[in-house]
Design an enzyme around this catalytic site. Structure first.
Site, PDB file in Angstrom:
ATOM      1  N   CYS A   1       5.370 -31.953  16.503  1.00 18.19           N
ATOM      2  CA  CYS A   1       4.156 -32.492  15.857  1.00 18.19           C
ATOM      3  C   CYS A   1       4.413 -32.876  14.414  1.00 18.19           C
ATOM      4  O   CYS A   1       3.824 -33.816  13.901  1.00 18.19           O
ATOM      5  CB  CYS A   1       3.014 -31.495  15.963  1.00 18.19           C
ATOM      6  SG  CYS A   1       3.498 -29.840  15.491  1.00 18.19           S
TER       7      CYS A   1
ATOM      8  N   GLU B   1      -4.375 -27.379  15.951  1.00 21.75           N
ATOM      9  CA  GLU B   1      -3.124 -27.880  15.381  1.00 21.75           C
ATOM     10  C   GLU B   1      -2.734 -29.067  16.243  1.00 21.75           C
ATOM     11  O   GLU B   1      -2.334 -28.897  17.397  1.00 21.75           O
ATOM     12  CB  GLU B   1      -2.064 -26.762  15.385  1.00 21.75           C
ATOM     13  CG  GLU B   1      -0.970 -27.014  14.378  1.00 21.75           C
ATOM     14  CD  GLU B   1       0.174 -27.785  14.971  1.00 21.75           C
ATOM     15  OE1 GLU B   1       0.153 -29.032  14.864  1.00 21.75           O
ATOM     16  OE2 GLU B   1       1.074 -27.170  15.545  1.00 21.75           O
TER      17      GLU B   1
ATOM     18  N   LYS C   1      -3.065 -19.836  27.751  1.00 22.65           N
ATOM     19  CA  LYS C   1      -2.682 -20.797  28.791  1.00 22.65           C
ATOM     20  C   LYS C   1      -1.514 -21.655  28.318  1.00 22.65           C
ATOM     21  O   LYS C   1      -1.652 -22.446  27.388  1.00 22.65           O
ATOM     22  CB  LYS C   1      -3.850 -21.723  29.143  1.00 22.65           C
ATOM     23  CG  LYS C   1      -3.543 -22.473  30.441  1.00 22.65           C
ATOM     24  CD  LYS C   1      -4.253 -23.784  30.587  1.00 22.65           C
ATOM     25  CE  LYS C   1      -3.522 -24.945  30.000  1.00 22.65           C
ATOM     26  NZ  LYS C   1      -2.274 -25.344  30.674  1.00 22.65           N
TER      27      LYS C   1
HETATM   28  P1  NDP Z   1      -2.308 -32.073  25.753  1.00 28.01           P
HETATM   29  O1  NDP Z   1      -3.105 -32.019  24.518  1.00 28.01           O
HETATM   30  O2  NDP Z   1      -2.909 -32.642  26.982  1.00 28.01           O
HETATM   31  O3  NDP Z   1      -1.791 -30.607  26.142  1.00 28.01           O
HETATM   32  C1  NDP Z   1      -1.773 -29.490  25.301  1.00 28.01           C
HETATM   33  C2  NDP Z   1      -2.321 -28.263  26.047  1.00 28.01           C
HETATM   34  O4  NDP Z   1      -3.705 -28.434  26.340  1.00 28.01           O
HETATM   35  C3  NDP Z   1      -1.667 -28.018  27.392  1.00 28.01           C
HETATM   36  O5  NDP Z   1      -1.613 -26.637  27.652  1.00 28.01           O
HETATM   37  C4  NDP Z   1      -2.632 -28.701  28.337  1.00 28.01           C
HETATM   38  O6  NDP Z   1      -2.534 -28.246  29.652  1.00 28.01           O
HETATM   39  C5  NDP Z   1      -3.958 -28.315  27.734  1.00 28.01           C
HETATM   40  N1  NDP Z   1      -5.075 -29.174  28.079  1.00 28.01           N
HETATM   41  C6  NDP Z   1      -5.070 -30.439  28.578  1.00 28.01           C
HETATM   42  N2  NDP Z   1      -6.335 -30.888  28.723  1.00 28.01           N
HETATM   43  C7  NDP Z   1      -7.160 -29.904  28.316  1.00 28.01           C
HETATM   44  C8  NDP Z   1      -8.567 -29.777  28.211  1.00 28.01           C
HETATM   45  N3  NDP Z   1      -9.385 -30.760  28.551  1.00 28.01           N
HETATM   46  N4  NDP Z   1      -9.083 -28.624  27.738  1.00 28.01           N
HETATM   47  C9  NDP Z   1      -8.284 -27.613  27.365  1.00 28.01           C
HETATM   48  N5  NDP Z   1      -6.937 -27.674  27.457  1.00 28.01           N
HETATM   49  C10 NDP Z   1      -6.370 -28.815  27.901  1.00 28.01           C
HETATM   50  O7  NDP Z   1      -0.963 -32.822  25.418  1.00 28.01           O
HETATM   51  P2  NDP Z   1      -0.044 -33.642  26.436  1.00 28.01           P
HETATM   52  O8  NDP Z   1       0.845 -32.685  27.068  1.00 28.01           O
HETATM   53  O9  NDP Z   1      -0.837 -34.504  27.351  1.00 28.01           O
HETATM   54  O10 NDP Z   1       0.713 -34.596  25.431  1.00 28.01           O
HETATM   55  C11 NDP Z   1       0.096 -35.813  25.024  1.00 28.01           C
HETATM   56  C12 NDP Z   1       0.453 -36.189  23.622  1.00 28.01           C
HETATM   57  O11 NDP Z   1      -0.072 -35.198  22.755  1.00 28.01           O
HETATM   58  C13 NDP Z   1       1.936 -36.203  23.301  1.00 28.01           C
HETATM   59  O12 NDP Z   1       2.518 -37.415  23.591  1.00 28.01           O
HETATM   60  C14 NDP Z   1       1.918 -35.921  21.842  1.00 28.01           C
HETATM   61  O13 NDP Z   1       1.695 -37.119  21.147  1.00 28.01           O
HETATM   62  C15 NDP Z   1       0.739 -35.014  21.646  1.00 28.01           C
HETATM   63  N6  NDP Z   1       1.118 -33.589  21.589  1.00 28.01           N
HETATM   64  C16 NDP Z   1       1.081 -32.972  20.403  1.00 28.01           C
HETATM   65  C17 NDP Z   1       1.488 -31.667  20.311  1.00 28.01           C
HETATM   66  C18 NDP Z   1       1.498 -30.947  19.027  1.00 28.01           C
HETATM   67  O14 NDP Z   1       2.257 -30.007  18.873  1.00 28.01           O
HETATM   68  N7  NDP Z   1       0.641 -31.279  18.098  1.00 28.01           N
HETATM   69  C19 NDP Z   1       1.988 -30.931  21.458  1.00 28.01           C
HETATM   70  C20 NDP Z   1       1.921 -31.651  22.703  1.00 28.01           C
HETATM   71  C21 NDP Z   1       1.516 -32.932  22.732  1.00 28.01           C
HETATM   72  P3  NDP Z   1      -1.479 -28.933  30.654  1.00 28.01           P
HETATM   73  O15 NDP Z   1      -0.229 -29.214  29.917  1.00 28.01           O
HETATM   74  O16 NDP Z   1      -1.302 -27.900  31.658  1.00 28.01           O
HETATM   75  O17 NDP Z   1      -2.137 -30.199  31.107  1.00 28.01           O
END
Ligand code: NDP
Length: 493
Positions: free
Chosen positions: A305, A271, A197
């Protein structure tokens, strides 16, 4: 003496460089109006009959409609994957799996410009990054893991490695294609099937990848892509037919996933976020370190990240470091992601922009001093100027929380011991950087830093052969290298 001083005086900052526009042509990308879910080798309409619009963050213009997968769609994808696993893929010789993977790698290379342009359009990242980093590294991951597919017995001698089964993979929006490759390549090499996804703001390169999968004639059902939102991700996590979850994203969602699958027997790798310290000692090659600092935090708009979002400078060189850094920041070009001269592109979404703005406002309120070089931001789209905060205390939110934007917090230290203590003083432990000419000091520091990756005299270097992952709230499990394969194998006799 006066002559020497004059020669050493820094040149004035080249604030007014004018660059002619150098846009990459976007006509290499041909978008469909609507994309279905990739299940069993075909794009199918979602059972939900729901779609959402994905946009170009640099202009807020719509790019395409993408399917929103619900419970039934996820179930269909998981069942299709299971079928492909049991009726062919898991029995295939490793050398045969490798052939498909080499094909995928080569097709990614052949179509690299198309992928790079689409990635920049949908994510906002500069074309020079998608062209020179994301896409080549994605191909490199498939090449690398293709090489392991028929050598699993050698990678884990005497342990009878076998695939785990159906892997549910959830990826974020900051490196959409690269994260897809990090997830899919080791899974396939180990003989698994996947349901992936993508993040809802950046689904398009994953959907273009479906085309590559078909072109490579990968058996239907081995790779399935379900687009949607967080609920879709949660459905995938919950589905009883999934054997392993691999997640990259926020610590908050990572924790929720861990709670959800506790006791289910599903395997998990997480991660998550980071708040890396980039540590600069007074004996380092300072100009080189400045490039590393800039790369560490402004690469991909800081939406990384492992970004070096905390700069720890040895007190004796604090002033020249900050002066040189500000001067270098003034030369960064912010703007059109498709322009080949752009260094800092658009923020991925309105939501992310608001998160950055909130934390930057908190930094100012708590008493840190903000600097942003003069730069013209486009009127439409989501933009944030490169920012540095000085006078930052360790307790400030900007020194503790992941901002995930082009915002650097500067702190100081006197001794290596103090640098280690400050570097480790966060909830995270993903990466760190050390700048010094002394090899012994690099080793001394690296031993003590609670970070999965430690770079020395460089930053943000990635290689498929090198494991990547975190400590503490940055997650667990490793991706990349032989370690990355292990997460996709079982050894239970
Ligand atoms: P999320 O953790 O919400 O998103 C990451 C992935 O998880 C996306 O595909 C998202 O779907 C999906 N997702 C969201 N909620 C759920 C759930 N309950 N169960 C399973 N999958 C889920 O990150 P955000 O996009 O909201 O970003 C928020 C913050 O997270 C950022 O500001 C940053 O600080 C951090 N982040 C860290 C990352 C890293 O590489 N470690 C990457 C991205 C964010 P969808 O996007 O479709 O909602």
């Amino acid at each position: 003496m006066a002559e020497v001083e004059k020669r050493r005086a820094p040149a004035p900052a080249p604030l007014e460089w004018e660059y002619a526009p150098a846009p990459e042509a976007r006509d290499i990308v041909s978008l469909q109006e609507r994309y279905g879910l990739f299940i069993g080798g075909e794009l199918v309409d979602p059972r939900t009959s729901e779609w959402f619009t994905t946009i170009e963050p640099a202009t807020e213009e719509p790019l395409a409609e993408v399917a929103l997968a619900g419970t039934e769609d996820v179930a269909l994808a998981v069942e299709t994957a299971r079928d492909a696993f049991e009726n062919g893929w898991s029995q295939l010789a490793g050398s045969e799996r490798a052939k498909y993977m080499f094909r995928i790698a080569r097709i990614l290379q052949e179509r690299s410009r198309e992928f790079a342009v689409l990635e920049s359009l949908n994510s906002g990242k500069p074309i020079k990054e998608s062209r020179d980093v994301d896409v080549p590294l994605a191909a490199a991951h498939f090449f690398y893991y293709a090489g392991w597919a028929d050598k699993l017995e050698y990678a884990f001698p005497g342990r009878r490695p076998r695939p785990v089964g159906v892997c549910g993979q959830i990826i974020p929006w900051n490196f959409p294609l690269l994260m897809l490759a990090w997830k899919i390549a080791p899974a396939l090499a180990a003989g698994n099937v996947v349901v992936l996804k993508p993040a809802h703001t950046t689904s398009l390169t994953a959907l273009l990848f479906c085309d590559v999968v078909r072109q490579a004639q990968l058996p239907p059902g081995v790779v399935n892509i379900v687009t949607g939102d967080g609920h879709t991700g949660a459905e995938l996590v919950r589905h009883p037919g999934v054997d392993k979850i691999a997640f990259t994203g926020s610590t908050e969602v990572g924790k929720a996933i861990q709670r959800e699958i506790a006791g289910s027997g599903k395997r998990l790798t997480l991660e998550l976020g980071g708040k890396a310290a980039n540590i600069v000692f007074d004996d380092c090659a300072l100009d080189q370190a400045i490039e590393g600092i800039v790369n560490g935090i402004y690469f991909n708009q800081g939406e990384v990240c492992c970004a070096g979002s905390r700069l720890l400078v040895q007190e004796s060189i604090y002033e020249p470091t900050v002066a040189k850094l500000k001067r270098r920041m003034a030369t960064l070009r912010v703007g059109d992601p498709l322009d080949k001269n752009t260094d800092v592109g658009a923020i991925n979404s309105q939501e992310q922009l608001e998160r950055i703005q909130e934390l930057v406002a908190a930094g100012e309120e708590e008493g840190a001093e903000i600097y942003q070089p003069p730069c013209r931001l486009p009127e439409k789209g989501f933009w944030f100027a490169p920012t540095v905060f000085t006078n930052v205390a360790q307790s400030y939110r900007i020194a503790q929380e992941e901002i995930f934007g082009p915002v650097l917090s500067v702190l100081t230290f006197r001794t290596p011991e103090e640098a280690v203590e400050k570097a480790n003083n966060t909830a995270y432990g993903l990466s760190a950087g050390i700048w010094t000419e002394k090899g012994s000091r690099i080793l001394w520091m690296a031993e003590r830093l609670r970070a999965g990756v430690v770079w020395a005299n460089t930053f943000n270097r990635f290689d498929p052969a090198s494991p990547f992952g975190g400590y503490k709230e940055s997650g667990f499990g490793r991706e990349g290298g032989r370690h990355g394969l292990e997460a996709y194998l079982r050894f239970d006799g």
